[in-house]
Write a protein that holds these residues in place. Structure first.
Motif, PDB file in Angstrom:
ATOM      1  N   VAL A 106      -9.638   5.917  -3.774  1.00 52.34           N
ATOM      2  CA  VAL A 106      -8.862   4.710  -3.511  1.00 52.34           C
ATOM      3  C   VAL A 106      -9.137   4.319  -2.063  1.00 52.34           C
ATOM      4  CG1 VAL A 106      -6.589   3.653  -3.405  1.00 52.34           C
ATOM      5  CG2 VAL A 106      -7.085   5.354  -5.176  1.00 52.34           C
ATOM      6  N   ILE A 107      -9.681   3.125  -1.870  1.00 52.08           N
ATOM      7  CA  ILE A 107     -10.078   2.663  -0.547  1.00 52.08           C
ATOM      8  C   ILE A 107      -8.998   1.743   0.005  1.00 52.08           C
ATOM      9  CG2 ILE A 107     -11.873   1.526   0.810  1.00 52.08           C
ATOM     10  CD1 ILE A 107     -13.815   2.100  -1.464  1.00 52.08           C
ATOM     11  N   THR A 108      -8.570   2.020   1.216  1.00 46.29           N
ATOM     12  CA  THR A 108      -7.558   1.216   1.902  1.00 46.29           C
ATOM     13  C   THR A 108      -8.054   0.936   3.319  1.00 46.29           C
ATOM     14  OG1 THR A 108      -6.353   3.104   2.820  1.00 46.29           O
ATOM     15  CG2 THR A 108      -5.763   2.421   0.580  1.00 46.29           C
ATOM     16  N   PRO A 109      -7.420   0.016   4.031  1.00 48.44           N
ATOM     17  CA  PRO A 109      -7.874  -0.268   5.401  1.00 48.44           C
ATOM     18  C   PRO A 109      -7.921   0.958   6.306  1.00 48.44           C
ATOM     19  CG  PRO A 109      -6.413  -2.009   4.667  1.00 48.44           C
ATOM     20  CD  PRO A 109      -6.373  -0.950   3.603  1.00 48.44           C
ATOM     21  N   GLY A 110      -7.033   1.927   6.076  1.00 50.99           N
ATOM     22  CA  GLY A 110      -6.989   3.092   6.949  1.00 50.99           C
ATOM     23  C   GLY A 110      -7.855   4.252   6.505  1.00 50.99           C
ATOM     24  N   THR A 111      -8.545   4.138   5.354  1.00 49.67           N
ATOM     25  CA  THR A 111      -9.328   5.261   4.848  1.00 49.67           C
ATOM     26  C   THR A 111     -10.806   4.938   4.711  1.00 49.67           C
ATOM     27  OG1 THR A 111      -8.866   4.634   2.538  1.00 49.67           O
ATOM     28  CG2 THR A 111      -7.341   6.189   3.590  1.00 49.67           C
ATOM     29  N   MET A 127      -2.043   6.175  10.030  1.00 49.51           N
ATOM     30  CA  MET A 127      -0.976   6.876  10.752  1.00 49.51           C
ATOM     31  C   MET A 127       0.239   7.044   9.851  1.00 49.51           C
ATOM     32  SD  MET A 127       0.720   5.552  14.307  1.00 49.51           S
ATOM     33  CE  MET A 127       2.192   6.238  15.028  1.00 49.51           C
ATOM     34  N   ALA A 128       0.867   8.201   9.929  1.00 48.45           N
ATOM     35  CA  ALA A 128       2.112   8.456   9.220  1.00 48.45           C
ATOM     36  C   ALA A 128       3.234   8.617  10.231  1.00 48.45           C
ATOM     37  CB  ALA A 128       2.006   9.709   8.356  1.00 48.45           C
ATOM     38  N   VAL A 129       4.403   8.094   9.892  1.00 52.14           N
ATOM     39  CA  VAL A 129       5.571   8.168  10.772  1.00 52.14           C
ATOM     40  C   VAL A 129       6.728   8.776   9.995  1.00 52.14           C
ATOM     41  CG1 VAL A 129       7.204   6.876  12.200  1.00 52.14           C
ATOM     42  CG2 VAL A 129       4.819   6.105  12.026  1.00 52.14           C
ATOM     43  N   CYS A 130       7.351   9.786  10.577  1.00 57.39           N
ATOM     44  CA  CYS A 130       8.529  10.419   9.977  1.00 57.39           C
ATOM     45  C   CYS A 130       9.680  10.297  10.972  1.00 57.39           C
ATOM     46  CB  CYS A 130       8.245  11.889   9.653  1.00 57.39           C
ATOM     47  SG  CYS A 130       9.650  12.765   8.936  1.00 57.39           S
ATOM     48  N   GLN A 131      10.594   9.368  10.706  1.00 56.78           N
ATOM     49  CA  GLN A 131      11.719   9.139  11.610  1.00 56.78           C
ATOM     50  C   GLN A 131      12.958   9.897  11.149  1.00 56.78           C
ATOM     51  OE1 GLN A 131      12.441   5.104  13.068  1.00 56.78           O
ATOM     52  NE2 GLN A 131      10.600   4.409  12.025  1.00 56.78           N
ATOM     53  N   GLN A 132      13.698  10.409  12.107  1.00 56.42           N
ATOM     54  CA  GLN A 132      14.971  11.059  11.816  1.00 56.42           C
ATOM     55  C   GLN A 132      15.883  10.892  13.036  1.00 56.42           C
ATOM     56  OE1 GLN A 132      15.605  15.513  11.467  1.00 56.42           O
ATOM     57  NE2 GLN A 132      15.855  14.925   9.336  1.00 56.42           N
ATOM     58  N   LYS A 133      16.960  10.152  12.839  1.00 57.17           N
ATOM     59  CA  LYS A 133      17.881   9.854  13.934  1.00 57.17           C
ATOM     60  C   LYS A 133      17.107   9.215  15.089  1.00 57.17           C
ATOM     61  CE  LYS A 133      21.087  13.497  12.576  1.00 57.17           C
ATOM     62  NZ  LYS A 133      21.812  14.731  12.969  1.00 57.17           N
ATOM     63  N   LYS A 134      17.175   9.791  16.283  1.00 53.18           N
ATOM     64  CA  LYS A 134      16.522   9.177  17.437  1.00 53.18           C
ATOM     65  C   LYS A 134      15.061   9.582  17.581  1.00 53.18           C
ATOM     66  CE  LYS A 134      20.692   8.676  20.307  1.00 53.18           C
ATOM     67  NZ  LYS A 134      21.306   9.017  21.613  1.00 53.18           N
ATOM     68  N   ALA A 139       1.576  11.324  12.936  1.00 55.56           N
ATOM     69  CA  ALA A 139       0.277  11.956  12.726  1.00 55.56           C
ATOM     70  C   ALA A 139      -0.712  10.837  12.455  1.00 55.56           C
ATOM     71  CB  ALA A 139       0.330  12.926  11.553  1.00 55.56           C
ATOM     72  N   PHE A 140      -1.891  10.941  13.024  1.00 52.12           N
ATOM     73  CA  PHE A 140      -2.883   9.901  12.799  1.00 52.12           C
ATOM     74  C   PHE A 140      -4.267  10.522  12.648  1.00 52.12           C
ATOM     75  CE2 PHE A 140      -1.800  10.337  17.231  1.00 52.12           C
ATOM     76  CZ  PHE A 140      -2.976  10.266  17.960  1.00 52.12           C
ATOM     77  N   CYS A 141      -5.070   9.881  11.811  1.00 57.01           N
ATOM     78  CA  CYS A 141      -6.356  10.446  11.431  1.00 57.01           C
ATOM     79  C   CYS A 141      -7.417   9.358  11.396  1.00 57.01           C
ATOM     80  CB  CYS A 141      -6.239  11.110  10.060  1.00 57.01           C
ATOM     81  SG  CYS A 141      -7.784  11.815   9.421  1.00 57.01           S
ATOM     82  N   GLU A 142      -8.620   9.700  11.856  1.00 59.81           N
ATOM     83  CA  GLU A 142      -9.797   8.856  11.698  1.00 59.81           C
ATOM     84  C   GLU A 142     -10.610   9.497  10.577  1.00 59.81           C
ATOM     85  OE1 GLU A 142     -12.471   7.360  11.512  1.00 59.81           O
ATOM     86  OE2 GLU A 142     -12.653   5.770  12.989  1.00 59.81           O
ATOM     87  N   VAL A 143     -10.493   8.960   9.377  1.00 58.17           N
ATOM     88  CA  VAL A 143     -11.058   9.619   8.200  1.00 58.17           C
ATOM     89  C   VAL A 143     -12.574   9.736   8.287  1.00 58.17           C
ATOM     90  CG1 VAL A 143     -11.233   9.557   5.685  1.00 58.17           C
ATOM     91  CG2 VAL A 143      -9.113   8.845   6.805  1.00 58.17           C
ATOM     92  N   SER A 144     -13.236   8.754   8.894  1.00 57.80           N
ATOM     93  CA  SER A 144     -14.700   8.783   8.942  1.00 57.80           C
ATOM     94  C   SER A 144     -15.234   9.908   9.824  1.00 57.80           C
ATOM     95  CB  SER A 144     -15.246   7.439   9.434  1.00 57.80           C
ATOM     96  OG  SER A 144     -14.876   7.201  10.778  1.00 57.80           O
ATOM     97  N   THR A 145     -14.480  10.294  10.861  1.00 60.62           N
ATOM     98  CA  THR A 145     -14.934  11.352  11.768  1.00 60.62           C
ATOM     99  C   THR A 145     -14.212  12.678  11.549  1.00 60.62           C
ATOM    100  OG1 THR A 145     -13.322  10.758  13.494  1.00 60.62           O
ATOM    101  CG2 THR A 145     -15.455   9.629  13.531  1.00 60.62           C
ATOM    102  N   LEU A 247     -12.454  15.484   1.803  1.00 61.63           N
ATOM    103  CA  LEU A 247     -11.769  15.760   3.063  1.00 61.63           C
ATOM    104  C   LEU A 247     -12.210  17.077   3.709  1.00 61.63           C
ATOM    105  CD1 LEU A 247      -8.140  14.762   2.002  1.00 61.63           C
ATOM    106  CD2 LEU A 247      -9.757  13.385   3.313  1.00 61.63           C
ATOM    107  N   LYS A 248     -13.314  17.624   3.266  1.00 58.03           N
ATOM    108  CA  LYS A 248     -13.756  18.912   3.806  1.00 58.03           C
ATOM    109  C   LYS A 248     -14.146  18.830   5.272  1.00 58.03           C
ATOM    110  CE  LYS A 248     -15.295  20.707  -0.659  1.00 58.03           C
ATOM    111  NZ  LYS A 248     -16.435  21.208  -1.467  1.00 58.03           N
ATOM    112  N   HIS A 249     -14.438  17.621   5.749  1.00 52.56           N
ATOM    113  CA  HIS A 249     -14.835  17.477   7.152  1.00 52.56           C
ATOM    114  C   HIS A 249     -13.644  17.459   8.094  1.00 52.56           C
ATOM    115  CE1 HIS A 249     -13.733  13.512   5.817  1.00 52.56           C
ATOM    116  NE2 HIS A 249     -13.833  13.003   7.031  1.00 52.56           N
ATOM    117  N   ILE A 250     -12.427  17.384   7.567  1.00 52.85           N
ATOM    118  CA  ILE A 250     -11.227  17.481   8.410  1.00 52.85           C
ATOM    119  C   ILE A 250     -10.890  18.959   8.534  1.00 52.85           C
ATOM    120  CG2 ILE A 250      -8.818  16.807   8.699  1.00 52.85           C
ATOM    121  CD1 ILE A 250      -9.337  14.360   7.017  1.00 52.85           C
ATOM    122  N   VAL A 251     -11.351  19.575   9.602  1.00 50.79           N
ATOM    123  CA  VAL A 251     -11.263  21.031   9.728  1.00 50.79           C
ATOM    124  C   VAL A 251     -10.283  21.483  10.809  1.00 50.79           C
ATOM    125  CG1 VAL A 251     -13.582  21.406   8.828  1.00 50.79           C
ATOM    126  CG2 VAL A 251     -13.264  21.057  11.279  1.00 50.79           C
TER     127      VAL A 251
END
Length: 341
Positions: A106-111, A127-134, A139-145, A247-251
Motif C-alpha cells: 500500500v503506497i502512501t505519501p509517507g511510504t 511520523m506517528a504521534v502518541c499524545q497523553q495529557k500534556k 516517531a518518524f521514519c524515512e522508509v526509502s533509507t 522493511l528488512k533495511h530498517i535495522v
C-alpha cells in the motif's frame, strides 16, 4: 445472473482495503473498478469504460499499463491518495481456474521508496504521534533509507508544532485525527488514523522487540521513553501492514536528543528562509539553495538537516569541524602529491 469469480475476488480484496484506490493486476494492465475507476478517470483524465461482471450493468472500469504504473501512482500520491497494488501471485498460463491475487504493498505519501516519486534532495518522513495529557511521543521514519527516530515531548502544546515544522512529514499516523486535522490540512499532510491497540504500550513494545530482534527495549536505549515507544510501535505496525515484507533495511532505531540542537521554532525557520522561501515556498533563494554544492542526494539531505538543526554542543561542533578539516587537508595533500609527480 451470478457475479463473476474475478469480480468476487476484486470485491473481497477491496473490502480489505477500503481507504485505498485498488490497482488490480489483470494481464498487462492494472485495472480499477466502480467508484475507484470513476475517481481515477477524473483525476488522471483516463478513459472510463465498462466491464461485464455478472451484474445487471457493466462495472465502470479504467486501467493503466503495468510497465508505466509508477507514473500514474506518483500522480495519485501527489494528490493525497493511498494506492493499494494488487498483483498476480500465480502465472495465468499455469493457473487452473482463477489467478491468485494479493495486495503486495500500500503506497502512501509517507511510504514512498521509488526514486522517480521522491525529491532525492529532501527527506520524505512518515511520523506517528502518541499524545497523553500534556506529553507526547513521536516517531518518524524515512522508509526509502531506513532511518527511524524516536523522541518524547514534555509539553505537547509548546513543542509539537515546532517538531512538525522541523521534520515536515508527508504523512501523520495518529490514534485520534481530530487534534491534528487542521494542521494536516493546512500543510497538505495525509492524516491516517491507526487502530488504538497499535498504540498500546504492550503491543508497541512487542512489535519493536520482534522487528529489531531484541529481548528488551533497553537494548535499543529507548526503554525509558514510554510515549515514544508507543508512537514507534504504532508506526512500525502501520509500516508492516502497508509495506508487507519490505522493511528488512530498517535495522536500527535512533533516539533523538533535542538538547544537542538549537531550538528553531516554526516561525524562525520560515522567517530565516533556511530551506523554504517565503515567496512560493520554493528552495530557490534560501540558505540551503546558496550553500548546497553537494554531489549526491544523500549529501544534500545531510546538509539540509545540519541547517535546520544547528549544533549547540561544543564537543559536537568541534567533532564536525575536525571531520571537515580532515577532508580539506586530505584534498590539499592530494594536490601536493600530484604536483610532485
Amino acid at each position: 445472473m451470478a457475479i463473476s469469480s474475478m469480480m468476487q475476488q476484486y470485491l473481497q480484496i477491496k473490502d480489505q482495503n477500503p481507504d485505498a484506490l485498488l490497482l488490480f493486476r489483470v494481464g498487462d494492465f492494472y485495472e480499477l473498478f466502480f467508484d475507484d475507476a470513476e475517481l481515477v478517470s477524473r483525476e488522471l483524465e483516463l478513459t472510463l469504460t465498462g466491464k461485464e461482471c455478472g451484474l445487471s450493468e457493466r462495472a465502470p472500469m479504467c486501467g493503466v499499463p503495468y510497465h508505466a504504473v509508477d507514473t500514474y501512482v506518483a500522480r495519485l500520491i501527489e494528490k493525497g491518495y493511498r494506492v493499494a497494488i494488487c498483483d498476480q501471485m500465480t502465472d495465468p498460463a499455469e493457473s487452473k481456474g482463477l489467478v491468485e491475487r494479493a495486495v503486495t504493498r500500500v503506497i502512501t505519501p509517507g511510504t514512498l521508496i521509488e526514486s522517480t516519486m521522491l525529491d532525492e534532495r529532501a527527506a520524505n518522513y512518515i511520523m506517528a504521534v502518541c499524545q497523553q495529557k500534556k506529553g507526547a511521543g513521536i516517531a518518524f521514519c524515512e522508509v526509502s533509507t531506513g532511518e527511524f527516530f524516536v523522541h518524547q515531548l514534555a509539553n505537547v502544546s509548546a513543542e509539537l508544532s515546532d517538531e512538525l515544522a522541523r521534520i515536515a512529514p508527508r504523512e501523520l499516523v495518529v490514534m485520534d485525527a481530530e487534534p491534528l486535522r487542521a494542521y494536516a490540512q493546512a500543510h497538505s499532510i495525509l492524516l491516517t488514523e491507526a487502530p488504538a491497540e497499535t498504540f498500546a504500550a504492550a503491543t508497541a513494545a512487542k512489535v519493536l522487540r520482534d522487528h529489531f530482534r531484541v529481548s528488551s527495549l533497553d537494548n535499543l536505549e529507548i526503554g525509558d521513553l514510554k510515549l515514544g515507544v508507543r508512537a514507534a510501535g504504532a508506526l512500525m505496525s502501520y509500516l508492516i501492514k502497508t509495506q508487507k515484507n519490505a522493511l528488512k533495511h530498517i535495522v536500527t532505531i535512533q533516539r533523538y536528543y533535542a538538547e544537542r540542537f538549537m531550538l528553531l521554532d516554526a516561525t524562525a525557520q520560515r522567517s530565516l528562509e533556511l530551506t523554504t522561501s517565503l515567496r512560493g515556498r520554493s528552495r530557490k533563494g534560501t540558505l540551503l539553495w546558496l550553500l548546497d554544492q553537494t554531489m549526491t542526494a544523500m549529501g544534500s539531505r545531510l546538509l539540509r538537516s545540519w541547517i535546520e538543526q544547528p549544533l549547540v554542543s561544543r564537543a559536537d561542533i568541534l567533532r564536525r569541524q575536525d571531520a571537515i578539516a580532515y577532508f580539506v587537508d586530505d584534498f590539499r595533500e592530494s594536490l601536493s602529491f600530484g604536483g610532485r609527480e
